[in-house]
Scaffold this motif. Sequence first.
Motif, short mmCIF file in Angstrom:
data_model
loop_
_atom_site.label_atom_id
_atom_site.label_comp_id
_atom_site.label_asym_id
_atom_site.label_seq_id
_atom_site.Cartn_x
_atom_site.Cartn_y
_atom_site.Cartn_z
N ILE A 61 -5.32 -1.10 -1.87
CA ILE A 61 -6.74 -1.25 -2.21
C ILE A 61 -7.20 0.11 -2.73
O ILE A 61 -7.63 0.97 -1.96
CB ILE A 61 -7.57 -1.71 -0.99
CG1 ILE A 61 -6.98 -3.02 -0.43
CG2 ILE A 61 -9.03 -1.90 -1.36
CD1 ILE A 61 -7.70 -3.54 0.80
N ARG A 94 -8.32 -7.93 3.11
CA ARG A 94 -9.51 -7.15 2.80
C ARG A 94 -9.63 -5.87 3.63
O ARG A 94 -10.66 -5.20 3.61
CB ARG A 94 -10.77 -8.01 2.96
CG ARG A 94 -10.92 -8.82 4.26
CD ARG A 94 -11.64 -8.13 5.37
NE ARG A 94 -11.82 -8.98 6.54
CZ ARG A 94 -12.98 -9.55 6.88
NH1 ARG A 94 -14.03 -9.41 6.14
NH2 ARG A 94 -13.06 -10.28 7.98
N GLN A 95 -8.59 -5.53 4.36
CA GLN A 95 -8.65 -4.38 5.26
C GLN A 95 -8.10 -3.12 4.60
O GLN A 95 -6.94 -3.06 4.21
CB GLN A 95 -7.86 -4.65 6.54
CG GLN A 95 -7.92 -3.50 7.54
CD GLN A 95 -6.95 -3.66 8.68
OE1 GLN A 95 -6.24 -4.66 8.78
NE2 GLN A 95 -6.89 -2.67 9.55
N LYS A 96 -8.92 -2.12 4.48
CA LYS A 96 -8.46 -0.83 3.98
C LYS A 96 -7.77 -0.06 5.10
O LYS A 96 -8.21 -0.08 6.24
CB LYS A 96 -9.64 -0.01 3.45
CG LYS A 96 -10.27 -0.55 2.18
CD LYS A 96 -11.29 0.41 1.60
CE LYS A 96 -10.62 1.65 1.03
NZ LYS A 96 -11.57 2.51 0.28
N ASP A 97 -6.69 0.60 4.76
CA ASP A 97 -6.02 1.45 5.74
C ASP A 97 -7.01 2.45 6.31
O ASP A 97 -7.83 3.04 5.59
CB ASP A 97 -4.86 2.20 5.10
CG ASP A 97 -3.64 1.31 4.88
OD1 ASP A 97 -3.56 0.26 5.52
OD2 ASP A 97 -2.78 1.68 4.06
N ASP A 134 -13.30 1.20 -3.96
CA ASP A 134 -14.31 0.37 -3.30
C ASP A 134 -14.53 -0.94 -4.03
O ASP A 134 -14.78 -1.98 -3.40
CB ASP A 134 -15.63 1.13 -3.20
CG ASP A 134 -15.58 2.28 -2.20
OD1 ASP A 134 -14.65 2.27 -1.36
OD2 ASP A 134 -16.44 3.17 -2.27
N SER A 167 -2.83 7.70 5.02
CA SER A 167 -3.91 6.86 4.51
C SER A 167 -4.67 6.17 5.64
O SER A 167 -5.75 5.64 5.43
CB SER A 167 -3.34 5.80 3.55
OG SER A 167 -2.43 4.96 4.24
N SER A 179 0.84 -1.19 0.00
CA SER A 179 0.00 0.00 0.00
C SER A 179 0.89 1.25 0.00
O SER A 179 2.02 1.23 0.46
CB SER A 179 -0.94 0.01 1.21
OG SER A 179 -0.21 0.07 2.42
N GLN A 231 -11.90 -3.30 -2.95
CA GLN A 231 -12.15 -3.74 -1.58
C GLN A 231 -13.26 -4.77 -1.53
O GLN A 231 -13.16 -5.77 -0.82
CB GLN A 231 -12.49 -2.53 -0.70
CG GLN A 231 -12.31 -2.77 0.79
CD GLN A 231 -13.48 -3.49 1.42
OE1 GLN A 231 -14.63 -3.32 0.99
NE2 GLN A 231 -13.21 -4.32 2.42
#
Length: 697
Positions: free
Chosen positions: A546, A514-517, A549, A114, A96, A552
Amino acid sequence: MAKRAANAAMWIGWALVAAGAASAAETSNPRRWVITVDNGTVAGEQTLACDAAGECRGRFIFKDNGRGPELDEVFRIANDGSLLNYRATGATTFGSKVDERFDVQGRKATWSSSTEQGESNSPGGRLYVPFSQSVALAEVMFQAAARRGNTLDLLPSGRMTQREITRTTVGEGASRREIALIAQSGLGLTPSFGWVTTGDEPTFFGFIVPGYLAALPEGYQADEKRLGELQLAAEAEILGGLNQRLATPMPGLSVIRNARVFDSEAAKLGEELSDVYILRGRIAAVLPAGSDARGAARTLDAEGRVLLPGLFDMHGHVGRWEGGLNLAAGVTTVRDMGNDNATVQRIIDETARGEVFGPQVVPAGFLEGESPYSARNGFVVSTLEEAKAAIDWYAARGYPQIKVYNSFPRQHLRETVAYAHSRGLRVSGHVPAFLRARTVVEYGFDELNHVNQVLLNFLVNDKTDTRTLERFYLPAARTGEIDFDSAPVQDFIRLLDERKTVVDPTLATFDFLRQKDGTVSPAYAAVADHFPPSVQRGFRSGGMEIPDDATQQRYEKSYLAMIDFIGRLHRAGVPLVAGTDAMAGFTLQRELKLYTMAGIPANEVLQIATRNAARYSGLASERGRIANGFVADLALVDGDPTADITALRRMVTVVTQGKHIDPTAVYQELGIKPFVDGGPRWVENGPAAPSGASSGR
């Protein structure tokens, strides 16, 4: 090896990016620190130069096991030693983007990345700790704290304290200097150690993670081994204090009364309450409640609570400091799945002598091949003869299995597996690059590690290099597209069942896919508010790139499919073991919860974490059950985990290695809000207790 990579990032983040920033400000000459792993292999560097106006520019790169962060930083230090401004760009360990800023304007500080945004109207004297994995300003932090009596308030929150532990000298001739080992507390759950120069104007020198990683100024690499040994000795004194404070010996006969005993063979609770007798670290008897316990030195009334065999974490990379997290969670045995050989042998010995506060360790011997992506711990081999010699080394030291890693030379794999079996060792591991999981199972692998390694079977071709980040991004992007009812998938599941190939999914570890910052990791969301703010902050960083959306959502779909796949394996008869490869204790609790989300009944999940684990560790004759003669590894739970697996968070007492442990006391020691308020305690039985027995807590 996700835990190892995360630990490396943590240490580098604490110690490296601007190590030497203050002294560098005195000269325009760039400084350089060499980062080595596994006793000497160069894995990165830090360069730093500051101009006459005090603006510092750093370039940091660290690569181990095919991944690692790269960062460029620009920062300026205020007159009080804190940061005036800071900017970092680059990439995290898993890809990322990093774009972090901190600025002080007048009496207001603002920061953004982020992962988080924030501001403070009272930043004076408080040091901002950058979020990015390798931008904590070690020397800035050290000197700012030294100016304030070795205590430093931090932004966004927290307080750090530091103290000197010991001194030594390094270098020869003109480069000879005295340095001191310091321990800093308040940055995480355990102390962080670093070396600083002494004298009127001390500066940060470097840091070592003994047995794994070192970051030292160029020209001082020959001092790493001796510094590591000194640091290990200093750490041992602190760890010994933990054992004295938190583990109470149990001489003589002890009894846990009125417990609902979990039968791990039948995967069910006993219908009647039982009394469990413990003597010299073993279970002496399991009798109906109300039995005569005359002469018992101590008793604990379980009051109908559930008593489990000690849990196993079947995928750890053990260190000396996470033991409290394991024990407080009822984890009494950890299988080490790859480590520096000397390190794991030392920890096993120290645990046996009661010098380390932690669970018992079952080692798996690590076998890797030579490549630019090699994880350089254990043995790194090129030939079949070298592989056999490594297996002989492990067999002679009682290792029950080996673990094969990504770069292992595939032309030698079949013969290596056969030789390990001939020496009585099980074979587990990743799938070496350019092979499929089906192939290694057919070669004789007894176990596959990690859900991504299993599912890559359906996603790779003979050109896919799974030594790179592709082993994460490919499953994240495409697992959701796999038809688990298709013939290829069903055929593979049947093969695993027929061979009884064990799968070690480490599902919780892969939550980061699957975790967004900026969002709290679902893996720790249920417990996050129990942790200090500095630790909670880390739960908001996933590390995957990611960008939108839609991505994600695709990664989310894939992760949910991974959970579903593990449930399918279990229902098909494929044996599972539960491991973490991440934060000790809490990650295992999440792992077991995910198994219930996959449709596995909670009682069978407990069987996986006890009986299955003992069976596939070679310990089924003495651990994993509550029965006469078995090792007294026991965990008393406030609640019924056979009905609700999350009850495992509420540990009341843990027994292991002839001692009893109060999880509440352990969590308080670590700065974690406990999960149990009150509950039964051990009672020493007066004159019947042996002379000198310690009081119960």
